[in-house]
Design a protein around this motif. Structure first.
Motif, PDB file in Angstrom:
ATOM      1  N   LYS A 389      -1.192  36.670 -27.597  1.00 16.62           N
ATOM      2  CA  LYS A 389      -0.542  37.646 -26.704  1.00 16.62           C
ATOM      3  C   LYS A 389      -1.593  38.521 -26.029  1.00 16.62           C
ATOM      4  O   LYS A 389      -1.584  38.695 -24.808  1.00 16.62           O
ATOM      5  N   GLU A 397       3.666  32.295 -22.331  1.00 13.78           N
ATOM      6  CA  GLU A 397       4.630  32.103 -21.235  1.00 13.78           C
ATOM      7  C   GLU A 397       5.604  30.977 -21.599  1.00 13.78           C
ATOM      8  O   GLU A 397       6.802  31.067 -21.374  1.00 13.78           O
ATOM      9  N   LYS A 400       8.090  32.225 -24.044  1.00  7.59           N
ATOM     10  CA  LYS A 400       9.080  33.111 -23.401  1.00  7.59           C
ATOM     11  C   LYS A 400      10.113  32.265 -22.664  1.00  7.59           C
ATOM     12  O   LYS A 400      11.310  32.514 -22.741  1.00  7.59           O
ATOM     13  N   LYS A 403      12.430  30.613 -25.066  1.00  6.98           N
ATOM     14  CA  LYS A 403      13.356  31.593 -25.637  1.00  6.98           C
ATOM     15  C   LYS A 403      14.471  31.875 -24.635  1.00  6.98           C
ATOM     16  O   LYS A 403      15.642  31.928 -24.976  1.00  6.98           O
TER      17      LYS A 403
END
Ligand code: SF4
Length: 460
Positions: A389, A397, A400, A403
């Motif tokens: 991170k 990315e 994300k 998710k």
């Protein structure tokens, strides 16, 4: 033929393991250094044998010594390109000697001599003699052979430098061409003596996972002995260029693995990764929590982010198994532009030991170098996630996005009180799964992947 050698020499001793309790000395290996090198040369004095440094009779039980095996060969039909292939046979042939155990290759060799062999009068000079005879037998094009064995530290260090320079020349040549430049690849089954379903597919971009044999070496070996353990394989239809899947390669692997493996992706750790024998230089392993791939090499002594060291990981995925999420690799393959290209290449790598990262600096894309943590930056999944991170590794990315996709799909899914998950999903994977089918019949599923249309999670 072997009458001067006080121990038996035969292929039947190939699987012999020398454990610490029965070991007289260790030569090379992780606690010392060692190398082996075969070179085609001129003016070779046939039959010459020398041991530079202490003989076994001058060593004491339990000691560990540096070790080098230098073999010079000469013959009218011998090509320089055969050096790597002949050198790779040294492992197998050393293991024909009862009471001598040889592991790995190149500058990774790790050998042991048993107490019984030393008691019988075995010396390193006898190892050199056995190698001379066996190599000439295996490769009749060798007309002259000379063997030097080093156990003296400074001699081994100087020999290591020579050997590494020779490996570099071979490896650099292998990088001159890529898979698209050739019509044929090569298969190798030399490791089937201990990994019966293992078949190496050697392409210009994917050097053999032992790191000792590249496409040029295979071409020379197959030309010399088309019926030998290294053979040509046509590509056939290109089924998936990114993953590196070819119809004829699949057919060859199925045939040579006795049907144990019938699909291989040359450039992915997922679904049908390349099988792994046991002499790979490194392992690529999937880290599900981060959806990334870690790399660990044979020299790394610590624990990987999966909480196990290299040796335990190697135990889980070696022996010729095709284990999704793991694949054995050579350092040469990590220098290839096709390195795990179907999985994202270095963009997907989220951890590797510092030493191999430094050796790959010119092959890892510049913008990623500082984003891949090593054991000095992070060890646990939590620490790795934090590092990734902070350094804006592209995997973040990806996580994300994944998710977001899950959240989006969940809003359209009906989840019952019992916690039903309805889409088809792979819910389990097992390298081997046994089931009793009744009537005294047992069904064994190899590399079982279990998919379910519905998973129901009930409160106990
Ligand atoms: Fe052959 Fe592969 Fe074994 Fe190397 S690792 S000797 S290429 S089977």
């Amino acid at each position: 033929m072997f009458e001067d050698i006080p121990v038996d020499v035969s292929p039947m001793y190939e699987g012999e393991r020398i454990r610490s309790a029965n070991m007289f000395v260790e030569l090379g290996g992780p606690k010392s250094s060692g190398a082996e090198l075969v070179q085609v040369a001129e003016d070779v004095e046939d039959g010459s044998l020398e041991v530079v440094g202490s003989e076994l009779s001058e060593m004491s039980e339990g000691e560990i010594h540096p070790f080098g095996i230098s073999i010079q060969i000469q013959g009218e039909k011998l090509e320089k390109e055969l050096e790597g292939v002949i050198e790779r046979r040294v492992h197998e042939l050393c293991n024909y000697v009862k009471g001598f155990m040889h592991l790995n290759q190149r500058d990774q060799i790790w050998c042991r001599v048993s107490k019984d062999a030393v008691e019988a009068g075995f010396k390193l000079e006898h190892l050199g003699k056995a190698l001379s005879i066996l190599l000439k037998e295996e490769f009749p094009i060798i007309e002259k052979i000379a063997v030097s064995i080093f156990t003296e530290k400074s001699e081994v260090e100087a020999f290591l430098e020579t050997a590494r320079a020779a490996y570099d020349v071979r490896d650099t040549r292998a990088m001159e061409i890529s898979d698209e430049d050739v019509d044929v690849f090569y298969g190798c089954v030399m490791c089937q003596s201990f990994a019966p379903s293992h078949v190496c597919v050697v392409t210009p971009d994917r050097t053999a996972l032992c790191g000792a044999i590249n496409w040029f070496d295979c071409r020379a070996a197959a030309k010399m002995d088309p019926e030998g353990p290294i053979f040509e394989v046509t590509k056939g239809e290109v089924l998936d260029v990114e993953k590196g899947e070819y119809s004829d390669v699949n057919a060859m692997v199925s045939d040579r693995s006795q049907g144990m493996v019938d699909r291989v992706y040359l450039h992915s750790v997922f679904e049908y990764p390349h099988t792994s024998c046991g002499c790979f230089e490194a392992v690529a392993f999937y880290v599900p929590e981060l959806d990334g791939i870690g790399i660990v090499d044979r020299d790394f002594r610590g624990e990987t982010p999966l909480g196990i060291p290299f040796s335990a990981m190697a135990g889980q995925c070696s022996g010729g198994k095709q284990v999704e999420g793991f694949t054995g690799l050579s350092m040469g393959y990590m220098r290839s532009p096709k390195f795990l290209q179907a999985d994202g290449g270095y963009e997907r790598v989220i951890w590797m030991p510092k030493e191999i990262k430094e050796s790959l600096t010119e092959f890892i894309p510049g913008d990623l170098i500082g984003k891949i943590p090593t054991e000095e930056d992070a060890g646990s999944i939590k620490e790795i996630r934090k590092f990734l991170k902070e350094h804006e590794h592209p995997i973040i990315e990806r996580l994300k996005q994944a998710k977001g996709e899950v959240e989006e799909s969940e809003t359209f899914e009906e989840v019952s009180d019992e916690g039903e998950i309805t889409p088809t999903a792979q819910v389990a994977y097992a390298p081997e799964l046994s089931m009793h089918a009744g009537g005294g019949v047992k069904i064994i599923l190899k590399n079982a992947k279990i998919y379910a249309e519905k998973v129901i999670i009930r409160k106990k």
